[in-house]
Design a protein around this motif. Structure first.
Motif, PDB file in Angstrom:
ATOM      1  N   SER A   1       0.825  -1.205   0.000  1.00 39.28           N
ATOM      2  CA  SER A   1       0.000   0.000   0.000  1.00 39.28           C
ATOM      3  C   SER A   1       0.861   1.258   0.000  1.00 39.28           C
ATOM      4  CB  SER A   1      -0.918  -0.016   1.221  1.00 39.28           C
ATOM      5  OG  SER A   1      -1.678   1.164   1.293  1.00 39.28           O
ATOM      6  N   ALA A   2       1.899   1.286   0.841  1.00 40.45           N
ATOM      7  CA  ALA A   2       2.768   2.469   0.924  1.00 40.45           C
ATOM      8  C   ALA A   2       3.560   2.661  -0.361  1.00 40.45           C
ATOM      9  CB  ALA A   2       3.717   2.338   2.113  1.00 40.45           C
ATOM     10  N   ARG A   3       4.053   1.582  -0.937  1.00 38.68           N
ATOM     11  CA  ARG A   3       4.817   1.684  -2.189  1.00 38.68           C
ATOM     12  C   ARG A   3       3.942   2.185  -3.330  1.00 38.68           C
ATOM     13  NH1 ARG A   3       8.090  -4.104  -2.130  1.00 38.68           N
ATOM     14  NH2 ARG A   3       9.692  -3.568  -0.574  1.00 38.68           N
ATOM     15  N   ALA A   4       2.728   1.671  -3.418  1.00 36.87           N
ATOM     16  CA  ALA A   4       1.818   2.079  -4.491  1.00 36.87           C
ATOM     17  C   ALA A   4       1.531   3.575  -4.414  1.00 36.87           C
ATOM     18  CB  ALA A   4       0.525   1.272  -4.416  1.00 36.87           C
ATOM     19  N   LYS A   5       1.263   4.079  -3.211  1.00 35.27           N
ATOM     20  CA  LYS A   5       0.965   5.498  -3.044  1.00 35.27           C
ATOM     21  C   LYS A   5       2.197   6.346  -3.351  1.00 35.27           C
ATOM     22  CE  LYS A   5      -1.207   9.227  -1.756  1.00 35.27           C
ATOM     23  NZ  LYS A   5      -2.094   9.896  -2.745  1.00 35.27           N
ATOM     24  N   TYR A   6       3.375   5.887  -2.931  1.00 32.45           N
ATOM     25  CA  TYR A   6       4.607   6.639  -3.182  1.00 32.45           C
ATOM     26  C   TYR A   6       4.850   6.770  -4.686  1.00 32.45           C
ATOM     27  CZ  TYR A   6       9.601   7.658  -3.468  1.00 32.45           C
ATOM     28  OH  TYR A   6      10.819   8.215  -3.782  1.00 32.45           O
ATOM     29  N   VAL A   7       4.753   5.662  -5.421  1.00 35.03           N
ATOM     30  CA  VAL A   7       5.008   5.709  -6.870  1.00 35.03           C
ATOM     31  C   VAL A   7       3.946   6.548  -7.566  1.00 35.03           C
ATOM     32  CG1 VAL A   7       5.191   4.338  -8.983  1.00 35.03           C
ATOM     33  CG2 VAL A   7       6.244   3.510  -6.866  1.00 35.03           C
ATOM     34  N   GLU A   8       2.708   6.451  -7.111  1.00 39.53           N
ATOM     35  CA  GLU A   8       1.636   7.271  -7.689  1.00 39.53           C
ATOM     36  C   GLU A   8       1.948   8.762  -7.531  1.00 39.53           C
ATOM     37  OE1 GLU A   8      -3.152   8.181  -6.991  1.00 39.53           O
ATOM     38  OE2 GLU A   8      -2.133   6.622  -5.825  1.00 39.53           O
ATOM     39  N   ASP A   9       2.456   9.151  -6.371  1.00 45.57           N
ATOM     40  CA  ASP A   9       2.785  10.558  -6.132  1.00 45.57           C
ATOM     41  C   ASP A   9       4.071  10.967  -6.841  1.00 45.57           C
ATOM     42  OD1 ASP A   9       0.546  10.684  -4.542  1.00 45.57           O
ATOM     43  OD2 ASP A   9       1.638  10.558  -2.648  1.00 45.57           O
ATOM     44  N   LEU A  10       5.005  10.033  -6.955  1.00 47.79           N
ATOM     45  CA  LEU A  10       6.300  10.341  -7.562  1.00 47.79           C
ATOM     46  C   LEU A  10       6.209  10.492  -9.082  1.00 47.79           C
ATOM     47  CD1 LEU A  10       9.378  10.519  -6.658  1.00 47.79           C
ATOM     48  CD2 LEU A  10       9.563   8.171  -7.518  1.00 47.79           C
ATOM     49  N   ALA A  11       5.328   9.722  -9.709  1.00 46.09           N
ATOM     50  CA  ALA A  11       5.283   9.646 -11.172  1.00 46.09           C
ATOM     51  C   ALA A  11       5.145  11.005 -11.862  1.00 46.09           C
ATOM     52  CB  ALA A  11       4.178   8.695 -11.612  1.00 46.09           C
ATOM     53  N   PRO A  12       4.160  11.847 -11.517  1.00 47.35           N
ATOM     54  CA  PRO A  12       4.044  13.134 -12.223  1.00 47.35           C
ATOM     55  C   PRO A  12       5.219  14.069 -11.947  1.00 47.35           C
ATOM     56  CG  PRO A  12       2.504  13.029 -10.384  1.00 47.35           C
ATOM     57  CD  PRO A  12       3.061  11.659 -10.539  1.00 47.35           C
ATOM     58  N   LEU A  13       5.803  13.979 -10.758  1.00 45.32           N
ATOM     59  CA  LEU A  13       6.966  14.817 -10.447  1.00 45.32           C
ATOM     60  C   LEU A  13       8.175  14.388 -11.272  1.00 45.32           C
ATOM     61  CD1 LEU A  13       6.594  14.857  -6.547  1.00 45.32           C
ATOM     62  CD2 LEU A  13       5.890  16.646  -8.165  1.00 45.32           C
ATOM     63  N   ALA A  14       8.348  13.074 -11.435  1.00 47.13           N
ATOM     64  CA  ALA A  14       9.454  12.568 -12.239  1.00 47.13           C
ATOM     65  C   ALA A  14       9.267  12.914 -13.715  1.00 47.13           C
ATOM     66  CB  ALA A  14       9.578  11.056 -12.060  1.00 47.13           C
ATOM     67  N   MET A  15       8.046  12.828 -14.193  1.00 41.26           N
ATOM     68  CA  MET A  15       7.764  13.178 -15.584  1.00 41.26           C
ATOM     69  C   MET A  15       8.097  14.645 -15.852  1.00 41.26           C
ATOM     70  SD  MET A  15       4.166  12.786 -17.702  1.00 41.26           S
ATOM     71  CE  MET A  15       3.303  13.931 -16.615  1.00 41.26           C
ATOM     72  N   ARG A  16       7.732  15.506 -14.891  1.00 41.73           N
ATOM     73  CA  ARG A  16       8.007  16.937 -15.045  1.00 41.73           C
ATOM     74  C   ARG A  16       9.508  17.208 -15.016  1.00 41.73           C
ATOM     75  NH1 ARG A  16       5.237  18.775 -10.789  1.00 41.73           N
ATOM     76  NH2 ARG A  16       3.330  18.379 -11.971  1.00 41.73           N
ATOM     77  N   ALA A  17      10.212  16.554 -14.092  1.00 42.28           N
ATOM     78  CA  ALA A  17      11.660  16.761 -13.986  1.00 42.28           C
ATOM     79  C   ALA A  17      12.374  16.267 -15.231  1.00 42.28           C
ATOM     80  CB  ALA A  17      12.195  16.037 -12.750  1.00 42.28           C
TER      81      ALA A  17
END
Length: 301
Positions: free
Chosen positions: A190-206
């Motif tokens: 559960s924690a990993r899924a939420k982390y990757v979900e939040d990280l994905a748009p930030l990584a795409m922008r970077a």
């Protein structure tokens, strides 16, 4: 968060060092093999009790000395933090604000760090274990509860594997370990899924800022999919696990899929693209830590 002091003795090639970073960007210059990487490694080790280059802590001791000592101080938005770490004759000691600590979890996250090195290209091209390690370390720095769940999961899996290796497997004991493994494993997933979900748009922008015209996407790929619970899967694979004498399913087999312009970065991206993707992940994590904790971690490049 601002790092205000690094004091280091007999760590790698550093005999004695006192470094007081100024507020803002600090640039470390020097010839090869003068200790620039070791300086960053010392900060990381004090903050996380681990090295990014070796799992053998005796490798960190300066040649001809019995051990090393590191102290870091940092200014957070609400308080000052002091961490002391030492290693001597095979024993590691930790102290937080002059109070000895026995658990890494009591220190981890008190001074949050994000480190990027050329070796981080392995996050993209390496095995899934490296991406799981990245998830675990970043989440553990932000949430002590995650670190506890991870430690419990690993301990229970070791116990379960010991039962599986018995000449005659005690299935009642296996049921006990399965229940605990499922509980801790579900918390990790559960924690990993939420982390990757939040990280994905930030990584795409970077990544878009680093490589305009290309797109980066990351997706969590848990081992348990299709709405099944880990407990159900462990029950289904019990016979095969007994035959193999190991736990074959669970979060210890999760992965993160990273793609560049809709193609798998691990197999299709150039080395330059892979380095850019690794940097984008670290920069995205920097922002995510700030969003979740209220302050930026110490960034080391």
């Amino acid at each position: 968060m601002q790092l205000t002091l690094l004091s280091c003795h007999d760590f790698r090639c550093i005999r004695t060092l006192r470094f007081e970073p100024s507020c803002g960007i600090n640039v470390i210059r020097g010839r090869n093999a003068q200790g620039k990487t070791s300086l960053l490694e010392a900060i990381l080790f004090a903050a996380t009790a681990r090295s990014h280059r070796t799992a053998v802590e005796s490798d960190l001791v300066a040649h001809g000395t019995p051990g090393f000592r590191i102290e870091i101080r940092a200014r957070r938005h609400d308080r000052d933090v002091r961490i002391e770490t030492s290693w001597q004759n095979g024993r590691k000691r930790l102290a937080l604000n002059d109070v000895p600590q026995t658990r890494i979890s009591d220190v981890l996250g008190k001074v949050s760090t994000v480190l990027f090195t050329p070796d981080d290209i392995a996050l993209i091209k390496g095995a899934g274990a490296l991406r799981r390690k990245f998830l675990d370390m970043e989440l553990a720095q932000m949430a002590p509860s995650y670190l506890r769940a991870l430690q419990e999961y690993r301990q229970v899996m070791r116990q379960r594997n010991e039962v599986l290796k018995m000449h005659k497997v005690d299935e009642d004991m296996l049921c006990v370990w399965d229940e605990q493994l499922a509980r801790h494993g579900d918390a990790l997933t559960s924690a990993r899924a939420k982390y990757v979900e939040d990280l994905a748009p930030l990584a795409m922008r970077a990544y878009g800022l680093i490589a305009p015209g290309e797109t980066l996407s990351i997706s969590y790929r848990p081992d348990i999919v299709g709405g099944e619970s880990l407990g159900d899967v462990l029950n289904k694979t019990r016979t095969s696990d007994i035959r193999r004498r190991m736990t074959s399913r669970g979060p210890h087999r999760d992965d993160v899929e990273i793609s560049i312009s809709e193609r798998p970065a691990r197999s299709h991206a150039s080395q330059g693209q892979q380095k850019s993707a690794a940097l984008a992940l670290k920069l995205a994590d920097l922002v995510l830590v700030q969003q979740r904790t209220g302050e930026f971690p110490v960034l080391m490049l």
